[in-house]
Write a protein that holds these residues in place. Structure first.
Motif, PDB file in Angstrom:
ATOM      1  N   PHE A  25      58.613   7.571  26.245  1.00 13.17           N
ATOM      2  CA  PHE A  25      57.293   8.188  26.105  1.00 13.17           C
ATOM      3  C   PHE A  25      57.428   9.706  26.126  1.00 13.17           C
ATOM      4  O   PHE A  25      58.145  10.264  26.967  1.00 13.17           O
ATOM      5  N   LEU A  26      56.755  10.394  25.209  1.00  8.11           N
ATOM      6  CA  LEU A  26      56.819  11.853  25.141  1.00  8.11           C
ATOM      7  C   LEU A  26      55.528  12.529  25.582  1.00  8.11           C
ATOM      8  O   LEU A  26      55.547  13.607  26.165  1.00  8.11           O
ATOM      9  N   GLY A  27      54.374  11.908  25.275  1.00  9.17           N
ATOM     10  CA  GLY A  27      53.109  12.527  25.656  1.00  9.17           C
ATOM     11  C   GLY A  27      51.936  11.841  24.991  1.00  9.17           C
ATOM     12  O   GLY A  27      52.103  10.995  24.102  1.00  9.17           O
ATOM     13  N   GLY A  28      50.738  12.207  25.437  1.00 10.43           N
ATOM     14  CA  GLY A  28      49.536  11.598  24.888  1.00 10.43           C
ATOM     15  C   GLY A  28      48.464  12.621  24.610  1.00 10.43           C
ATOM     16  O   GLY A  28      48.526  13.758  25.093  1.00 10.43           O
ATOM     17  N   GLY A  29      47.466  12.220  23.816  1.00 13.45           N
ATOM     18  CA  GLY A  29      46.367  13.108  23.483  1.00 13.45           C
ATOM     19  C   GLY A  29      45.099  12.325  23.235  1.00 13.45           C
ATOM     20  O   GLY A  29      44.963  11.182  23.678  1.00 13.45           O
ATOM     21  N   THR A  30      44.184  12.916  22.488  1.00 12.73           N
ATOM     22  CA  THR A  30      42.897  12.298  22.225  1.00 12.73           C
ATOM     23  C   THR A  30      43.024  11.070  21.341  1.00 12.73           C
ATOM     24  O   THR A  30      42.329  10.069  21.545  1.00 12.73           O
ATOM     25  N   LEU A  44      63.606   9.557  15.744  1.00 18.30           N
ATOM     26  CA  LEU A  44      62.351  10.023  15.166  1.00 18.30           C
ATOM     27  C   LEU A  44      61.264  10.005  16.234  1.00 18.30           C
ATOM     28  O   LEU A  44      61.509   9.651  17.388  1.00 18.30           O
ATOM     29  N   ALA A  45      60.057  10.405  15.829  1.00 14.44           N
ATOM     30  CA  ALA A  45      58.893  10.319  16.711  1.00 14.44           C
ATOM     31  C   ALA A  45      57.926   9.285  16.151  1.00 14.44           C
ATOM     32  O   ALA A  45      57.795   9.137  14.929  1.00 14.44           O
ATOM     33  N   LEU A  46      57.268   8.575  17.040  1.00 11.98           N
ATOM     34  CA  LEU A  46      56.257   7.588  16.656  1.00 11.98           C
ATOM     35  C   LEU A  46      54.946   7.955  17.331  1.00 11.98           C
ATOM     36  O   LEU A  46      54.889   8.113  18.558  1.00 11.98           O
ATOM     37  N   LYS A  47      53.886   8.131  16.527  1.00 11.92           N
ATOM     38  CA  LYS A  47      52.549   8.306  17.090  1.00 11.92           C
ATOM     39  C   LYS A  47      51.830   6.968  16.991  1.00 11.92           C
ATOM     40  O   LYS A  47      51.705   6.403  15.900  1.00 11.92           O
ATOM     41  N   TRP A  48      51.375   6.473  18.154  1.00  7.45           N
ATOM     42  CA  TRP A  48      50.691   5.180  18.212  1.00  7.45           C
ATOM     43  C   TRP A  48      49.244   5.416  18.650  1.00  7.45           C
ATOM     44  O   TRP A  48      48.987   6.061  19.663  1.00  7.45           O
ATOM     45  N   TYR A  49      48.305   4.920  17.843  1.00 12.74           N
ATOM     46  CA  TYR A  49      46.890   5.234  18.060  1.00 12.74           C
ATOM     47  C   TYR A  49      46.243   4.343  19.117  1.00 12.74           C
ATOM     48  O   TYR A  49      46.566   3.152  19.238  1.00 12.74           O
ATOM     49  N   PHE A  50      45.273   4.931  19.828  1.00 16.19           N
ATOM     50  CA  PHE A  50      44.397   4.141  20.683  1.00 16.19           C
ATOM     51  C   PHE A  50      43.488   3.294  19.785  1.00 16.19           C
ATOM     52  O   PHE A  50      42.999   3.777  18.760  1.00 16.19           O
ATOM     53  N   PRO A  51      43.204   2.038  20.148  1.00 15.22           N
ATOM     54  CA  PRO A  51      42.297   1.203  19.347  1.00 15.22           C
ATOM     55  C   PRO A  51      40.926   1.845  19.164  1.00 15.22           C
ATOM     56  O   PRO A  51      40.327   1.759  18.086  1.00 15.22           O
ATOM     57  N   GLU A  52      40.437   2.510  20.216  1.00 13.98           N
ATOM     58  CA  GLU A  52      39.117   3.133  20.115  1.00 13.98           C
ATOM     59  C   GLU A  52      39.088   4.278  19.098  1.00 13.98           C
ATOM     60  O   GLU A  52      38.056   4.539  18.472  1.00 13.98           O
TER      61      GLU A  52
END
Length: 448
Positions: A25-30, A44-52
């Motif tokens: 885990f690297l970090g989180g945001g909105t 690489l980096a993976l951005k995984w979205y919140f369902p909301e």
């Protein structure tokens, strides 16, 4: 904060159906969370979205697909490479992109003085940002959310990386991303316009002002009237009543020093930096935040202008002979002061201007570390800084003698005191007043 994904969790790319693993885990945001991942032995980096977030923005996936289809504008963008699915979590998805190296720091780090880049590095960063957004806009795209939250730079070199590229969209296409309030164009703040490549120009100017002045261009004396820095206050300062802190025709929002505003919120940093820069550079910001506020159609500074003037700024740097601080060659100042370059901004010693070489379109200060590139001498190679064609060097046995060494594969022809001299690759010509050097595509004259 609980993580959406676990270390070792398997994912699959949609386009190539390749399996990868989450590493950490690297970090989180909105919008979601970012992880370091391994895909076929590539980090690489993976951005995984919140369902909301996906439920809020139903155009997110189509923007990603369009970005992947169009391809990366330049390698300065951490651009989406592929969409990613995890079978066990079907209600959401993510995307992979290049991983940002640890050498890249945020503008916020600079504002906190955790990094202190040179003016050379800042000018390089300004050029790379301007050029990167130029390339993006040339593809018919707009960024929509230019701010210092999605820009990183190497404080030693000025090289940049731009992230959060899942906000990028087709220019003029409606979307839910409006931008970051402090960076939004006034017409967006007051609800009269939507993000476009045109409003990106305003956001870019704010970002560049922050880089070079460590302050917002519209936060001046009017800040004294603000009791709570809420959305209403931001709407007033950035949308309803925007006034540049260095607008000489309207001083209602002028920058104030800490002698008057001890918090520094009214422009103390900007006051300290503003006079350091040459007039041509200050004039760009003045136009961007005066005419650019009143007449956006004609007053905004295009990325192509910014990138050219950033190189001009970098070429204008010379060093104080007493303390070594970077100062700027300012032709307008010299003309108005009968040739007196003034004092060093840092130690206040009287400045001595080094030799310089003048081309048709460029003036380059010949410092002990100056390099000349194809960009400077060939109009067909504009913004080519891949390999230098010349560098300033010191004579091996006469320390007070400096020369310009030919690093190219082509022979130069120099006119030294009306005597023609051929300068073969690997050889040098002395930095003597009046010497003219023909580089093939352009000729430069050494001046003192």
């Amino acid at each position: 904060m609980s993580q959406l994904l676990k270390n070792g969790q398997v994912f699959f790319t949609v386009q190539s159906n390749t399996q990868g693993k989450v590493e950490k885990f690297l970090g989180g945001g909105t919008q979601g969370e970012v992880y370091q991942v391994n895909l076929k032995d590539k980090i690489l980096a993976l951005k995984w979205y919140f369902p909301e977030w996906i439920n809020q923005d139903d155009k997110q996936k189509s923007r990603l697909e369009e970005a992947i289809k169009l391809g990366i504008p330049t390698d300065r963008f951490l651009w989406p490479l592929e969409i990613v699915n995890i079978p066990d979590i079907p209600e959401t998805y993510g995307y992979i992109m290049p991983l940002r190296e640890s050498r890249f720091k945020g503008v916020v780090d600079m504002m906190k003085r955790q990094v202190e880049p040179s003016f050379h590095a800042l000018a390089t960063a300004g050029f790379e940002l301007s050029n990167s957004y130029y390339q993006l806009h040339s593809k018919g795209l707009c960024y929509r959310d230019i701010s210092f939250g999605n820009v990183f730079f190497d404080p030693d070199t000025g090289e940049v990386r731009i992230c959060d590229n899942d906000n990028v969209d087709i220019n003029g296409k409606p979307g839910m991303i409006g931008g970051t309030p402090d960076f939004m164009a006034p017409e967006i703040v007051i609800g009269k316009s939507h993000p476009s490549s045109f409003t990106d120009l305003y956001s870019l100017a704010v970002l560049l002002f922050y880089l070079f002045h460590v302050h917002h261009p519209l936060c001046g004396k009017k800040m004294l009237q603000i009791k709570c820095w809420d959305l209403a206050a931001r709407r007033k300062i950035f949308g309803e009543e925007p006034v540049f802190i260095f607008d000489t025709d309207d001083t209602s929002n002028e920058a104030l020093s800490k002698d008057i505003d001890e918090t520094g919120e009214c422009g103390d940093n900007a006051l300290a930096f503003w006079q350091i820069y040459p007039k041509f550079f200050r004039d760009l910001f003045t136009k961007a935040f005066t005419q650019g506020l009143r007449d956006p159609e004609n007053g905004r500074i295009a990325e192509s202008i910014w990138r050219g003037e950033m190189i001009r700024l970098r070429d204008s740097i010379f060093y104080c002979s007493n303390c070594g601080s970077e100062n700027f060659y300012d032709l307008d100042k010299l003309k108005s002061s009968s040739g007196d370059p003034g004092k060093c901004w840092s130690c206040e010693s009287h400045l001595a201007i080094p030799p310089r070489i003048r081309f048709k379109k460029n003036i380059i200060m010949l410092n002990n570390n100056t390099k000349i590139f194809p960009h400077h001498v060939d109009d067909q190679k504009r913004y080519d800084f891949s390999n230098p064609i010349a560098e300033v060097i010191q004579h091996p046995t006469q320390p007070n003698v400096w020369g310009l060494k030919n690093l190219s594969d082509e022979k130069w022809v120099a006119n030294v005191n009306n005597s023609i001299k051929e300068v073969e690759p690997g050889r040098s010509v002395t930095l003597a007043l009046g010497t003219k050097v023909n580089f093939g595509k352009d000729e430069g004259e050494i001046r003192a």
